[in-house]
Design a protein around this motif. Structure first.
Motif, short mmCIF file in Angstrom:
data_model
loop_
_atom_site.label_atom_id
_atom_site.label_comp_id
_atom_site.label_asym_id
_atom_site.label_seq_id
_atom_site.Cartn_x
_atom_site.Cartn_y
_atom_site.Cartn_z
N ARG A 280 9.21 4.05 -3.41
CA ARG A 280 8.46 5.10 -3.23
C ARG A 280 7.54 4.72 -4.03
O ARG A 280 6.84 6.38 -3.69
N ALA A 282 4.41 5.28 -7.22
CA ALA A 282 3.17 5.10 -7.26
C ALA A 282 2.86 3.95 -7.88
O ALA A 282 3.03 3.08 -7.01
N TRP A 284 4.67 1.76 -8.01
CA TRP A 284 4.99 -0.55 -8.27
C TRP A 284 4.01 -0.50 -6.73
O TRP A 284 4.50 -1.21 -6.21
N GLN A 285 3.36 -0.32 -5.96
CA GLN A 285 2.00 -0.43 -5.15
C GLN A 285 1.35 -0.91 -5.32
O GLN A 285 0.80 -1.20 -4.24
N GLY A 288 1.99 -6.25 -4.27
CA GLY A 288 1.76 -6.56 -2.06
C GLY A 288 3.09 -6.37 -1.70
O GLY A 288 3.11 -6.14 -0.75
N ARG A 291 4.05 -2.67 -1.01
CA ARG A 291 3.65 -2.16 -0.02
C ARG A 291 3.81 -2.46 1.59
O ARG A 291 3.60 -1.58 2.69
N ALA A 292 3.86 -3.62 1.34
CA ALA A 292 3.76 -4.01 2.46
C ALA A 292 6.16 -4.24 3.36
O ALA A 292 6.30 -4.43 4.16
N ARG A 293 6.28 -3.62 2.26
CA ARG A 293 7.96 -3.63 2.74
C ARG A 293 8.26 -4.89 3.15
O ARG A 293 9.39 -5.07 4.12
#
Length: 326
Positions: A280, A282, A284-285, A288, A291-293
């Protein structure tokens, strides 16, 4: 960005997610002297009741120490979850008189009294279990504990459990010491066979590329020296940090992003669907897979340490990796 190599051994076989072990004070002065007298008296009584089958054996442990002990050992304390499971797998669980609080498998192990942590152990608590054999992981703190146990007349062996080959070696070493030599040789052969399995023939581009995040602040990932790296290869995956020789290393988020893993693997107590807290954040986004979980969650008792259940761990990891979308 340069990779900063962490210490070779992390408590991966302890609580999932690289926990830390509390420091404890050593016994000193007259209290230690009293403990020495008590332990020596108990040891003498125990040895007297072993019968004609008892003999003195000298073995070399994984720290290169030569240790003399009376075998077969009747009272064993294991300060490693991997070795605790191994003792039970050898059929010598009834000899266990002490374990760490992280030793959670098999279920019968949880009935064995806990002596606390497995790194920098409480020597008083261990000695109070009146063991004739203590098994520890090789580390500077445990080497000091083993030396103190030796002064109390208690045999202590430092045995490595980083990879399947290590566990196979320990099975062969430990089997004769607990009167289970045949079981030790058989289990070791099975582990060696699994460790020697050929890599999957699928080309690397078609295999899932995995990053194991063992700690998030600072980011710490698993390298080639770890059992998790070995499991990934056997399951048909590729550890994107396989080029790190150590078991783990601290890296930057940009480095993980550049390696661009298909999947992020996380060790934890349960396998619920909730993403790890860092997912959650920022910063770490940039990765890829975050972001795609695309996460897989691995329970520490099965995946966090080499064990006789390694083949099961390989099968389950293969299924988990196959089930994550690209």
């Amino acid at each position: 960005m340069a990779l900063r190599t962490a210490r070779r051994r992390l408590p991966i076989s302890a609580p999932p997610g690289v926990g830390c072990f509390a420091m404890r004070r050593w016994a000193h002065g007259t209290h230690l002297a009293g403990l020495l007298v008590l332990t020596a008296a108990v040891a003498a009584c125990g040895r007297g009741g072993r019968g004609p089958a008892a003999r003195t054996s000298r073995v070399t442990d994984d720290a290169g120490r030569t240790v003399a002990l009376v075998v077969p050992a009747r009272r064993v304390v294991s300060l490693s979850p991997a070795v605790t499971e191994l003792v039970f797998a050898l059929g010598a669980g009834d000899r266990m008189v002490g374990r760490t609080r992280w030793c959670d498998y098999p279920a019968a192990a949880q009935a064995v009294p806990s002596v606390g942590d497995g790194l920098n152990p409480n020597v008083e608590a261990v000695a109070a279990r009146q063991p004739d054999l203590v098994l520890l992981y090789p580390s500077a703190l445990n080497a000091a504990a083993a030396a103190q146990l030796a002064r109390l007349g208690i045999a202590a062996l430092l045995v490595r459990q980083d990879r399947l080959e290590d566990l196979a070696h320990t099975a062969r070493l430990l089997g004769p010491l607990v009167d289970r030599a045949a079981a030790g040789d058989s289990l070791a052969a099975t582990l060696d066979q699994l460790a020697a399995s050929p890599e999957p023939r699928a080309p690397a581009p078609g295999r899932r590329r995995v990053a194991f995040v063992a700690w998030e602040n600072p980011p710490m990932v698993i390298g080639a020296g770890s059992y998790l790296d070995q499991l990934t290869t056997l399951a048909g995956g590729v550890n994107v940090f396989h080029d790190i020789a150590a078991s783990a290393a601290i890296v930057g988020l940009e480095t993980i992003a550049t390696r661009d893993p298909d999947v992020i693997a996380v060790l934890r107590d349960s396998t619920g669907p909730e993403p790890p807290p860092f997912a959650r954040r920022a910063e770490w986004q940039v990765i890829g897979a975050v972001r795609a979980r695309r996460f897989v969650y691995l329970t520490g008792s099965l995946f966090g340490r080499p064990s006789p259940r390694a083949a099961q761990a390989v099968r389950e990891l293969r299924q988990l990796l196959a089930g994550v979308g690209r």
